[in-house]
Design a protein around this motif. Structure first.
Motif, PDB file in Angstrom:
ATOM      1  N   GLU A 160     -27.358 -43.156  39.796  1.00 50.06           N
ATOM      2  CA  GLU A 160     -27.310 -41.716  40.064  1.00 50.06           C
ATOM      3  C   GLU A 160     -26.358 -41.412  41.224  1.00 50.06           C
ATOM      4  O   GLU A 160     -25.543 -40.495  41.158  1.00 50.06           O
ATOM      5  CB  GLU A 160     -28.720 -41.191  40.368  1.00 50.06           C
ATOM      6  CG  GLU A 160     -28.784 -39.726  40.749  1.00 50.06           C
ATOM      7  CD  GLU A 160     -28.218 -38.791  39.688  1.00 50.06           C
ATOM      8  OE1 GLU A 160     -28.358 -39.089  38.486  1.00 50.06           O
ATOM      9  OE2 GLU A 160     -27.613 -37.766  40.062  1.00 50.06           O
ATOM     10  N   ASN A 205     -22.945 -39.324  41.134  1.00 51.00           N
ATOM     11  CA  ASN A 205     -22.763 -38.150  41.999  1.00 51.00           C
ATOM     12  C   ASN A 205     -21.481 -38.259  42.819  1.00 51.00           C
ATOM     13  O   ASN A 205     -20.766 -37.274  42.994  1.00 51.00           O
ATOM     14  CB  ASN A 205     -23.952 -37.993  42.946  1.00 51.00           C
ATOM     15  CG  ASN A 205     -25.125 -37.301  42.274  1.00 51.00           C
ATOM     16  OD1 ASN A 205     -25.010 -36.766  41.179  1.00 51.00           O
ATOM     17  ND2 ASN A 205     -26.268 -37.336  42.934  1.00 51.00           N
ATOM     18  N   ARG A 234     -18.663 -37.440  40.566  1.00 43.90           N
ATOM     19  CA  ARG A 234     -18.621 -36.051  40.112  1.00 43.90           C
ATOM     20  C   ARG A 234     -18.441 -35.045  41.239  1.00 43.90           C
ATOM     21  O   ARG A 234     -17.825 -33.993  41.057  1.00 43.90           O
ATOM     22  CB  ARG A 234     -19.913 -35.707  39.366  1.00 43.90           C
ATOM     23  CG  ARG A 234     -19.958 -36.246  37.958  1.00 43.90           C
ATOM     24  CD  ARG A 234     -21.331 -36.063  37.350  1.00 43.90           C
ATOM     25  NE  ARG A 234     -21.713 -34.664  37.221  1.00 43.90           N
ATOM     26  CZ  ARG A 234     -22.981 -34.275  37.009  1.00 43.90           C
ATOM     27  NH1 ARG A 234     -23.949 -35.165  36.929  1.00 43.90           N
ATOM     28  NH2 ARG A 234     -23.262 -33.004  36.879  1.00 43.90           N
ATOM     29  N   GLY A 245     -30.892 -34.901  39.276  1.00 46.95           N
ATOM     30  CA  GLY A 245     -30.607 -36.282  39.640  1.00 46.95           C
ATOM     31  C   GLY A 245     -31.321 -36.739  40.902  1.00 46.95           C
ATOM     32  O   GLY A 245     -32.216 -37.592  40.860  1.00 46.95           O
TER      33      GLY A 245
HETATM   34 MG   LIG Z   1     -26.494 -36.050  39.851  1.00 46.97          MG
END
Ligand SMILES: [Mg+2]
Ligand SMILES: Nc1ncnc2c1ncn2[C@@H]1O[C@H](COP(=O)(O)OP(=O)(O)OP(=O)(O)O)[C@@H](O)[C@H]1O
Length: 166
Positions: free
Chosen positions: A70, A74, A77, A123
């Motif tokens: 996760e 992250n 992203r 998340g």
């Molecule tokens: Mg996330």
């Protein structure tokens, strides 16, 4: 196009299922996952594992693996960072994980939303819940020069039930 599709299938299967985890353990699974992630995302990841990591309880290994997935997702992203560090340490009673980047960070407001459950993303909130269910803690430190997510999991102590951790 074929290359792109194959790449996407690999990505999805990486995200959905850690097939190696139970068999080969957290250390090898992380090395494999991080290598694939770095290739796909072009984020260069520094993986720091202790020599004496050994096997951890199944639930801890799975939780740590999921948190790393996760957090790296992250970073790719949201952070804009081209580097990341994944660091694990352990002693007899605790396992610690830190996932860090040198990206743009998140605002105080965003951090509060995650802590209070108002954030739209699931998340980090989901990871925090998951960590809590096995008696651990997840912390977020973030500023304009980067983000650090830390997890501490108890190894010997009794695992809290879902009810107790609410
Ligand atoms: Mg996330
Ligand atoms: N490493 C990071 N750097 C900068 N911002 C981050 C980072 N990680 C998370 N964030 C911010 O925190 C928000 C919440 O993250 P979270 O993982 O909970 O949700 P998401 O990634 O947006 O969606 P989901 O994980 O549900 O697909 C993100 O939308 C992003 O704004």
């Amino acid at each position: 196009m074929l290359q792109q599709v194959t790449g996407e299938i690999r990505t999805v299967s990486h995200l959905l299922h850690p097939p190696l985890l139970d068999e080969v353990g957290l250390e090898s699974a992380l090395r494999w996952y991080v290598e694939g992630f770095a290739e796909r995302s072009k984020v260069s990841v520094n993986l720091e594992l202790p020599e004496d990591l050994e096997r951890l309880p199944q639930e801890c290994e799975l939780t740590l693996f999921r948190v790393v997935q996760e957090c790296l997702t992250n970073i790719h992203r949201h952070s804009g960072s081209s580097t990341a560090t994944v660091r694990i340490s352990r002693n007899d009673t605790e396992a610690k994980l830190e996932v860090k980047d040198d990206g743009r960070g998140m605002s105080q407001k965003r951090q509060m939303e995650i802590y209070s459950g108002e954030s739209s993303g699931v998340g980090l909130r989901g990871m925090r819940e998951r960590v809590r269910q096995i008696g651990g803690r997840l912390g977020i430190q973030s500023s304009a020069i980067g983000t650090s997510i830390t997890v501490v999991l108890p190894l010997a102590a009794k695992t809290r039930t879902a009810n107790e951790s609410r």
